[in-house]
Design a protein around this motif. Sequence first.
Motif, mmCIF file in Angstrom:
data_model
loop_
_atom_site.group_PDB
_atom_site.id
_atom_site.type_symbol
_atom_site.label_atom_id
_atom_site.label_comp_id
_atom_site.label_asym_id
_atom_site.label_seq_id
_atom_site.Cartn_x
_atom_site.Cartn_y
_atom_site.Cartn_z
ATOM 1 N N ASN A 503 0.799 -1.478 0.022
ATOM 2 C CA ASN A 503 -0.033 -0.194 -0.044
ATOM 3 C C ASN A 503 0.801 1.244 -0.005
ATOM 4 O O ASN A 503 0.406 2.362 -0.381
ATOM 5 N N GLN A 720 -6.134 5.222 -4.061
ATOM 6 C CA GLN A 720 -7.089 4.327 -3.876
ATOM 7 C C GLN A 720 -7.501 4.025 -2.329
ATOM 8 O O GLN A 720 -8.680 3.495 -2.165
ATOM 9 N N GLU A 721 -6.400 3.863 -1.747
ATOM 10 C CA GLU A 721 -6.518 3.829 -0.047
ATOM 11 C C GLU A 721 -7.705 4.728 0.522
ATOM 12 O O GLU A 721 -8.531 4.471 1.428
ATOM 13 N N LEU A 740 -10.146 -4.259 -4.073
ATOM 14 C CA LEU A 740 -10.081 -3.783 -5.313
ATOM 15 C C LEU A 740 -9.840 -4.911 -6.404
ATOM 16 O O LEU A 740 -8.724 -5.543 -6.300
ATOM 17 N N LEU A 743 -8.788 -1.794 -11.953
ATOM 18 C CA LEU A 743 -8.279 -0.294 -12.136
ATOM 19 C C LEU A 743 -8.461 -0.071 -13.975
ATOM 20 O O LEU A 743 -7.649 -0.816 -14.515
ATOM 21 N N LEU A 756 -12.150 2.999 -10.449
ATOM 22 C CA LEU A 756 -11.646 1.911 -9.440
ATOM 23 C C LEU A 756 -13.031 0.933 -9.126
ATOM 24 O O LEU A 756 -14.010 1.329 -8.735
ATOM 25 N N TYR A 758 -14.665 -2.189 -7.035
ATOM 26 C CA TYR A 758 -14.570 -2.963 -5.860
ATOM 27 C C TYR A 758 -15.489 -4.091 -5.457
ATOM 28 O O TYR A 758 -16.490 -3.875 -6.231
#
Length: 796
Positions: A503, A720-721, A740, A743, A756, A758
């Motif tokens: 991450n 993204q986080e 995720l 992308l 994104l 999920y």
Amino acid sequence: MKFGYNWLRELVAVDMEPAVLADRLAMLGFPVRAVEEVGARFPGILVGQVLEVGKHPRADRLVLCRVSVGQSVLSVVCGATNVKAGMKVPVACVGARLPDGKRIERAVIRGAASEGMLCSGSELGVSEDASGILALAEASVAGRSLDEELGVSETVIDIEVGHNRPDCLSVLGVAREVAALTGAKVTLPEPGFPSEAGRGEETVSVAVEQPSDCPRYCGAVLTGLRPQASPAWLRTRLEIAGFRSLGSVVDATNYCLATFGQPIHAFDLDRLTRKAVVVRRGRPGETLVTLDGVKRLLGPDVLLITDSDEPVALAGLMGGRATEVTDSSTRVFLESAHFDPKAVMGGSKRLGLETEASVRFSRGTDPGMARWCAEYAASLIVSLAGGAAGGLIDYYPRALPRRTVSMQPARVSAVLGGVVSEEFMKESLTRLGFEWHADSRGVQVGVPSFRHDVSEEVDLTEEVARTFGYDKFAERCANLSWVPGTDEETELFLDLCRESLVNLGLAEAITRTLVDARRATLFGKGASELVTVSNPASQEESVLRPSVLVSLLGAVGLNLRRGAENVRLFEIGKAFGIGPDGQPVEKVFAAGAMVGTKRPPSWQEPGPSRIDLFDTRGTIEGLLAKLNVDNYEVLCYDGPVADSEASGSICCNGKPLGLFGRAGRELLRAFDIESDVYVFELDAEALRAASSGRRALVEPSRFPPVKRDIAAVVDEALAQEEVARLIREIGGSLLKRLRLFDLYRGEAIEGGKKSLAYSLSFQSDERTLSDAEVDEAMARIVEGLIAGGARIRGRN
């Protein structure tokens, strides 16, 4: 190991493109490092056929030639005396450039137009003969490029070969694998050795003191040789394999090694004064000056080739200077033997010497190929340097027995998940060269003489699995309940470390723990503090790493040399040392190495900003925050790994956690790295002890999960986080898992944006959730994302 695509096709029919072949080899267990084209050496030079040769009207020493180059006929003025009608010759067309840099232009020579140039071997750099035009083979096709005609245009495939597969350290070994993959047949060239040569008078005698040291020793005598430069095709292939061209005789022996995996050694026969080869162990006090000019002290653990009693070569390692083949050698004795791997490895370790030959002998060569390769090498040398071959020797007093392995197909099928049939097992193993004999006990599998790595059923299981295709097996969770000593909390903690570093923008590397002792000593460990390997496969893998950074910096250097500009790697693995009691100890570390720019180039910034010390510290602090490590402090670092002016050490509650900083210049030089590399290394056990928020194990819910997907279009710069954090906050306790899975940037997405996607899994520990409850939670998430500036794909 590197080999050429066309080179491979001479041994096995291949109808797939090089890139496809590379992918298939990777799935067979041979990772591919690179696939690249070897540049053309003769651009613009074609094969031509001389149609007519006439007199020049104004020059007695020149002739006018009409030459066909396939689609057109050229008029060329030539001064060579050997040119004649019907001859196939190399033609440098207008615009071509010769190896010396000369560019061919349209010209008028003594009143006659010339549309190119007929080339000699000297002008092309393929021979020293400048007396006339190079005559090509009659079978050459007019219009074909000279690169293709001479075999110098090639696609090179570079694969990794494991220590247990010495049979694949040759083009023949790869050909066998391709044949097993496609069902094609491996075709060996005819040796061309005269059949009566085996019955001719032997000019060299052979004796072996201990047959176990050398079960088979073959040789041949060549006379009347005229050593010269090797042809272009041979020099190109040797260059691909990593050899320097040293003349036709030595080049032929190296070609046999690279193509068929059998080391061949050539002795100058006139320097073998007694003509009596003896294979024996060395004696205390004996010495030998080897080909590299080094005087080496011998002993009983070194296997020798002697001329009667005088040492002339290190068996399986390197020849001696006294019997070296030179440009003036006209008589040669060729050696093609099968030496015991332990005998060669013992000598290699004793002398600290490793060669291409010893790598193969110490891992095991094929005794069945020794004679064939002696015949082939002799014939190849004669075709290159003239002369005659004879005096064939084959000392093989007792044929080595073939190994047989018992196999239960039902058990193999069960291990592989029940998806592989017995019929497929038989077919795949037979294609790989094994023999299948079914009986009342199961199946007895005969192992080919070139497969020293197969000794039990599990080895056969691996062979079946890789030919079936690892990618065809369904994924399933492994049952580790039976594994003793598993510390689940530790594994969960290390997984959290991995997740956090990923991450933070780093990619995980998995490297080898065996490293070069010279590099290992640069990390502050003396030779006595290193854990050495008793029987190292090579000097580059002779000790266990004292720091994970030894392997990681090697990976960084490799990536940089292959053109990567930004490299950010981490590894969580073991490092080794010697404990207070003198016994080896191991510890787990989380290490990282970063080099390059902080962000991709942008019009908003005047220039690229390089990764620096603060980025490294920020990475570590991000990891510590994720692990809930508080009360840490940064102190000065003074050690061999990092520069003291750009480094630091981290402690928590008075106990050291690790270090970070710019890698020292001496360290970077050892890894051939010119750029600044920032590194860190943290003690995983100390990190875990300092962490105040360890994960607690919870009982899985008995109620089924409900899954939903959502795709949000957000600004490219948004991490993204941040999006995932917002979804988790809104989803609350019912949102158990968030992943995720896609992308996307493309035509359906506006510029400066990204999509994104999920996967969300909702689950309760107390009840089965209704669709209405999940729909309500998803509605809140959608509203929250829209409020944060996102656009939900698929929603009007």
